[in-house]
Design an enzyme around this catalytic site. Structure first.
Site, short mmCIF file in Angstrom:
data_model
loop_
_atom_site.label_atom_id
_atom_site.label_comp_id
_atom_site.label_asym_id
_atom_site.label_seq_id
_atom_site.Cartn_x
_atom_site.Cartn_y
_atom_site.Cartn_z
N LYS A 206 0.97 -1.37 -0.09
CA LYS A 206 0.04 -0.17 0.01
C LYS A 206 0.77 1.35 0.00
O LYS A 206 0.64 2.08 -0.72
CB LYS A 206 -0.99 -0.12 0.96
CG LYS A 206 -1.61 1.25 1.37
CD LYS A 206 -2.55 0.87 2.73
CE LYS A 206 -3.19 2.54 3.10
NZ LYS A 206 -3.87 2.39 4.36
N GLU A 212 10.99 -4.50 3.83
CA GLU A 212 11.24 -5.97 3.32
C GLU A 212 10.55 -6.08 2.02
O GLU A 212 11.29 -6.63 1.34
CB GLU A 212 10.30 -6.60 4.46
CG GLU A 212 10.63 -6.71 5.82
CD GLU A 212 9.71 -5.80 6.68
OE1 GLU A 212 9.74 -4.67 6.18
OE2 GLU A 212 9.85 -6.07 7.76
N GLY A 267 -4.39 -1.92 5.44
CA GLY A 267 -3.44 -3.32 4.98
C GLY A 267 -4.46 -4.36 5.24
O GLY A 267 -4.61 -5.49 4.59
N ARG A 268 -4.67 -4.69 6.73
CA ARG A 268 -5.21 -5.93 7.07
C ARG A 268 -6.79 -6.02 6.80
O ARG A 268 -7.26 -7.13 7.07
CB ARG A 268 -4.86 -6.14 8.60
CG ARG A 268 -5.62 -4.87 9.37
CD ARG A 268 -5.01 -5.03 10.81
NE ARG A 268 -5.39 -3.64 11.62
CZ ARG A 268 -4.79 -2.61 11.78
NH1 ARG A 268 -3.65 -2.43 11.03
NH2 ARG A 268 -5.27 -1.56 12.42
N GLU A 353 -3.53 -6.54 15.51
CA GLU A 353 -2.99 -5.23 14.97
C GLU A 353 -4.17 -4.29 15.06
O GLU A 353 -3.76 -3.07 15.31
CB GLU A 353 -2.40 -5.18 13.21
CG GLU A 353 -1.46 -4.20 13.18
CD GLU A 353 -0.85 -4.45 11.74
OE1 GLU A 353 -1.66 -4.05 10.58
OE2 GLU A 353 0.32 -4.54 11.79
N HIS A 384 -3.49 -32.88 18.23
CA HIS A 384 -2.28 -33.84 18.59
C HIS A 384 -1.16 -32.94 19.03
O HIS A 384 0.12 -33.43 19.09
CB HIS A 384 -1.68 -34.77 17.51
CG HIS A 384 -2.94 -35.80 17.21
ND1 HIS A 384 -3.08 -37.05 17.76
CD2 HIS A 384 -4.14 -35.53 16.23
CE1 HIS A 384 -4.20 -37.43 17.41
NE2 HIS A 384 -4.55 -36.76 16.42
N LYS A 504 10.58 -0.42 13.69
CA LYS A 504 11.09 -0.21 12.27
C LYS A 504 12.02 0.92 12.27
O LYS A 504 13.02 0.89 11.57
CB LYS A 504 10.04 0.52 11.51
CG LYS A 504 8.93 -0.60 10.83
CD LYS A 504 7.95 0.08 10.05
CE LYS A 504 6.49 -0.82 9.71
NZ LYS A 504 5.66 -0.28 8.97
#
Ligand code: F6P
Length: 539
Positions: A206, A212, A267-268, A353, A384, A504
């Site tokens: 965005k 990254e 974003g999310r 977030e 399990h 950051k």
């Protein structure tokens, strides 16, 4: 700002919790023959059975009153109307407009955004069709066989989750991979064996400033050029999804190959925006539209259903009931579908977030817990691994079980076995097995305590017919709105994420120190200084 605990209905809800604290689900079910029927509802294609929760009608009524006291309906209306409810960033919050039908109208600062949304969806569909049909080819004319989405957070988790979830709907001739981590092993392992001439990169960010993603994108460009392609080839192998045209162009991607999203899409919350381009490449325009329509069904349900029959509202209030009044700190999401194996990770970002906040919208500190720690895994694998703690541990963890009546992979009795486990676990958690029952089964005295299940551990069951694109859209949207409701009750902003900034900024300082030719003057705390120093010596 009036805090949750000062709302008139809060005290009543707390009193109901105290009344119910030692009441067992066994009693609640025994006293009400139609409890399961009454405390279930259908929203779109999802059945939500919330009867295995430690509530009764009066407790629920106090929670609905709490939602009213918090002005929830007004907040819902404000969100759908495009008001700038993300106050700390001065933005509207309109992921709902991303799936609105063509003839809908939603104004942001006086402009109807729905035509813009459909304009981008049409361009995405056209592009996806050209890639899928082979009309869009690589730089030497060969067909695109691999799509690699480069993005992180919301530019990765949602689309990746959906590509995995909708595997049966994907074009088998197009392999779609996701690179997110700046750890080089992510890029190396995902591109191993791929031919650059047959690979399309979707750079999804965005902001187009995320370190990254830009690092991985630069590596991808070098990977293409190192294969013998020239600079002109970049246009055939790179497209971008972003709200930042300048940075996209600076990177070297033509604006014609950029698919836009907007500042009013978090974003999310962006999986139904152009951030889903890789998903559309995988499943095609029609399936993608079906998924958006599914989201739209849940949007409408959320917007219009009375709180008492509103699935996201009920799920949100129950989550709040346990965190606020029982003091339980986590919640678990358990899809009994391998195709949903990335859903918990997507929901982790969506929920944590959004709700991991310590101050209210006005900056005042909250005096109550906010977002729970969300975690999960697919069943039956999780049985399990960590179910021991869910059944007999000292922590109480409300669980969401998600399952389907039909499988896409009909082999033998796999699906019946899977679903038998699904139903068994919710029953075992709720009702357990008392010491008396265990002893009556002939278990030796010294093992009775070990083999007793107290039960009274709550869960929601979400059951749908089949994991279709529409159902996936409904499911994800159900959780989006659940998170929003909780944010409204806590008075926090569910749509900013200032908490990611400090790390950051520090990383950028430390990177310069790590890479410095000269001995850097390290000004961190003693621990961090020593660790950086050791790393420099050994890297
Ligand atoms: O750092 C957190 C975050 O801002 C998320 O909210 C977002 O989804 C992610 O980074 C990626 O951001 P972008 O799409 O701008 O690269």
């Amino acid at each position: 700002m009036v805090g949750l605990r000062s709302l008139p209905a809060w005290r009543a809800a707390r009193d109901h919790q105290q009344r119910l604290a030692n009441v067992h689900l066994r009693e609640l079910f025994a006293g009400d023959a139609v409890r399961a029927e009454r405390l279930s509802l259908e929203a779109g294609g999802l059945l939500l059975d919330y009867s295995k929760n430690r509530v009764d009608d009066d407790a629920l009524a106090s929670l609905f009153a709490l939602a009213r006291d918090a002005g929830l309906q007004g907040r819902i209306d404000a969100m759908f109307a495009g008001d700038p409810i993300n106050e700390t960033e001065g933005r509207a919050v309109l992921h709902t407009a991303l799936r609105a039908p063509r003839d809908a109208r939603t104004l942001v600062r006086g402009e109807d955004v729905v035509p813009m949304v459909h304009g981008v969806l049409d361009r995405m569909a056209d592009f996806a069709e050209r890639v899928r049909s082979g009309a869009w080819s690589g730089h030497d004319g060969r067909r695109i066989r691999n799509v690699v989405n480069i993005g992180i957070g919301g530019s990765d988790l949602g689309p990746l989750m959906a590509v995995e979830a909708l595997r049966p709907y994907a074009n088998p001739r197009l392999r779609v991979a996701f690179v997110s981590n700046v750890d080089a092993s992510d890029f190396v392992s995902r591109t191993a064996g791929l031919d650059p001439a047959e690979t399309l990169f979707v750079i999804c960010s965005k902001t187009f400033t995320t370190e990254e993603t830009l690092t991985n994108a630069r590596t991808a460009r070098r990977w293409l050029l190192d294969s013998g392609a020239d600079e002109a080839a970049v246009a055939k192998h790179f497209v971008a999804v972003s709200a930042n045209r300048e940075e996209v162009e600076r990177f070297g991607i033509d604006r014609i190959n950029m698919f836009e999203l907007w500042d009013w899409v978090g974003g999310r919350y962006s999986y139904s925006s152009a951030a889903g381009l890789s998903l559309m490449l995988a499943i095609g325009r029609d399936n993608h539209r079906e998924m958006l329509d599914g989201s739209c069904v849940m949007d409408e349900h959320f917007r219009t259903a009375p709180f008492e029959r509103n699935a996201p509202v009920i799920a949100a209030l129950l989550g709040l009931w346990y965190s606020e009044f029982f003091g339980w700190e986590s919640q678990c999401v358990l899809p009994y579908s391998r195709d949903l194996h990335r859903l918990p990770a997507h929901l982790q970002q969506l929920d944590m977030e959004s709700s991991g906040k310590q101050v209210r919208m006005d900056g005042s500190r909250v005096d109550h817990p906010t977002g729970a720690i969300l975690w999960g895994e697919t069943g039956t694998n999780a049985q399990h691994a960590f179910y021991q703690l869910l059944h007999q541990g000292t922590h109480f963890v409300p669980c969401d079980f998600i399952g389907f009546a039909q499988s896409h992979d009909d082999i033998g009795s796999h699906h019946d076995l899977l679903m038998a486990n699904f139903f068994a676990q919710t029953e075992a958690l709720a009702f357990g097995r008392s010491a008396k029952q265990v002893a009556a089964e002939g278990v030796p005295d010294d093992l009775v305590a070990h083999r007793t299940f107290d039960g009274n551990r709550p869960s929601n069951t979400i059951l749908a017919d089949r994991l279709t694109p529409s159902v996936l859209g409904q499911l994800v949207t159900f959780y989006e709105h659940k998170v929003f409701v909780q944010g409204c009750l806590w008075g926090i902003n569910s749509f900013d994420q200032w908490g990611v900034e400090l790390g950051k900024a520090l990383a950028s300082t430390i990177l310069a120190e790590i890479e410095s030719e000269d001995e850097p003057k390290l000004c961190h705390d003693a621990s961090t200084n020593a660790l950086i120093q050791r790393y420099r010596e050994r890297r």
